[in-house]
Write a protein that holds these residues in place. Structure first.
Motif, PDB file in Angstrom:
ATOM      1  N   UNK A  10       0.820  -1.217   0.000  1.00  0.00           N
ATOM      2  CA  UNK A  10       0.000   0.000   0.000  1.00  0.00           C
ATOM      3  C   UNK A  10       0.856   1.270   0.000  1.00  0.00           C
ATOM      4  N   UNK A  11       0.434   2.244  -0.780  1.00  0.00           N
ATOM      5  CA  UNK A  11       1.128   3.526  -0.921  1.00  0.00           C
ATOM      6  C   UNK A  11       2.605   3.300  -1.230  1.00  0.00           C
ATOM      7  N   UNK A  12       2.880   2.424  -2.217  1.00  0.00           N
ATOM      8  CA  UNK A  12       4.226   2.130  -2.689  1.00  0.00           C
ATOM      9  C   UNK A  12       5.137   1.519  -1.621  1.00  0.00           C
ATOM     10  N   UNK A  13       4.563   0.937  -0.579  1.00  0.00           N
ATOM     11  CA  UNK A  13       5.368   0.360   0.501  1.00  0.00           C
ATOM     12  C   UNK A  13       6.156  -0.850   0.037  1.00  0.00           C
ATOM     13  N   UNK A  14       5.642  -1.575  -0.964  1.00  0.00           N
ATOM     14  CA  UNK A  14       6.357  -2.740  -1.498  1.00  0.00           C
ATOM     15  C   UNK A  14       6.789  -2.516  -2.947  1.00  0.00           C
ATOM     16  N   UNK A  15       6.893  -1.264  -3.329  1.00  0.00           N
ATOM     17  CA  UNK A  15       7.347  -0.947  -4.680  1.00  0.00           C
ATOM     18  C   UNK A  15       8.834  -1.252  -4.816  1.00  0.00           C
ATOM     19  N   UNK A  16       9.201  -2.066  -5.795  1.00  0.00           N
ATOM     20  CA  UNK A  16      10.600  -2.403  -6.059  1.00  0.00           C
ATOM     21  C   UNK A  16      10.931  -2.005  -7.494  1.00  0.00           C
TER      22      UNK A  16
END
Length: 297
Positions: free
Chosen positions: A245-251
């Motif tokens: 959520x909200x780029x928390x796991x964006x890689x």
């Protein structure tokens, strides 16, 4: 040397090489170089079939100024380092354990391999159910033993989403590390240990003075393969969180995917892919340097 006999003798050998050579050129080298090429152009959905203007390093400038890129890079480093540390250490301990002789050793080793052999789509979906805030088994067990008082939305809040993904990937990668390290352990010469035992060395001394030094080349191989495999993570992120959520796991790989197939900014996506390629290439060169240094000693 006559050309005719040489050609007659060598041509069959080259005919066997041609299919593999064409495969590498068409499906590996061409996409890599084309990706690098478009990263210096302005390619979007509007001009994909038309003329594309050369803009130099403008795409890279935009990428490095993008807060999502910096966040993706940070998440990728945290994810990779955390996974590698636990996968390698736990995998090494399991390899030491399964290197001993005990009943049904091969059976239990095969059972552990199921975690790595299972398709990531199935594994990601399974862990998504386990983490579910309403009916997940993990929350149920933690509440029953009194560690938490109310369910935690593991994949739905920023503070726990990346950690949940890391735990999932650690579970997936442990068998891979274990089987490679176990193969290296079983290949170690037994006469060295017998000589050390005769000289009065304890098992702990044999481990630190013999096992660890002899396992260094194999450990480096497993380490580099693990870093490359983990750094380019995509499928498990897509299945479990979609980068939220909200780029928390964006890689980085998922960030490049979104730029190309959600925002249709193909040049920016190519720049991200090229940056990933450069990072992994540097890691591979460091590995080759360490291996050559090890062999020269």
């Amino acid at each position: 040397m006559q050309f005719g006999p040489f050609l007659k003798k060598s041509l069959p050998k080259y005919l066997f090489i041609i299919p593999a050579f064409l495969f590498v050129v068409i499906f590996m080298l061409y996409p890599i170089f084309y990706n690098i090429f478009i990263s210096f152009q302005d390619v979007t959905i509007m001009n994909l079939k038309g003329d594309k203007s050369f803009i130099g390093v403008e795409n890279y400038r935009q990428i490095f100024q993008d807060e999502r890129f910096l966040l993706s890079l940070k998440n990728t480093v945290i994810y990779t380092v955390s996974c590698i540390v636990f996968q390698l250490s736990i995998g090494f301990l399991l390899a030491l354990f399964f290197n001993q002789q005990f009943p049904m050793r091969n059976f239990f080793r095969s059972i552990l391999l199921l975690a790595w052999m299972t398709p990531l789509v199935i594994t990601g979906t399974l862990f998504k159910w386990l983490y579910d805030v309403d009916y997940g088994v993990l929350n149920y067990l933690l509440i029953q033993i009194g560690l938490i008082s109310e369910p935690i939305n593991w994949l739905g809040q920023q503070s726990t989403a990346l950690m949940a993904i890391i735990v999932t990937n650690i579970w997936i990668g442990i068998p891979f590390n274990m089987i490679l390290l176990l193969s290296a352990l079983q290949a170690l010469p037994s006469d060295v240990y017998e000589a050390a035992k005769i000289d009065g060395a304890s098992r702990i001394q044999s481990f630190f003075k013999i096992t660890l030094p002899l396992m260094k080349p194999a450990t480096l191989v497993v380490l580099v393969l693990g870093i490359i495999y983990t750094f380019k993570v995509f499928d498990i992120i897509l299945i479990m969180t979609g980068g939220g959520p909200v780029n928390a796991t964006q890689v980085l790989p998922f960030f490049g995917y979104e730029l190309a197939f959600v925002n249709f900014k193909f040049s920016l996506s190519g720049a991200v892919a090229t940056i990933i390629l450069v990072i992994l290439t540097v890691i591979s060169l460091i590995y080759l340097y360490l291996i050559r240094k090890e062999e020269s000693m």
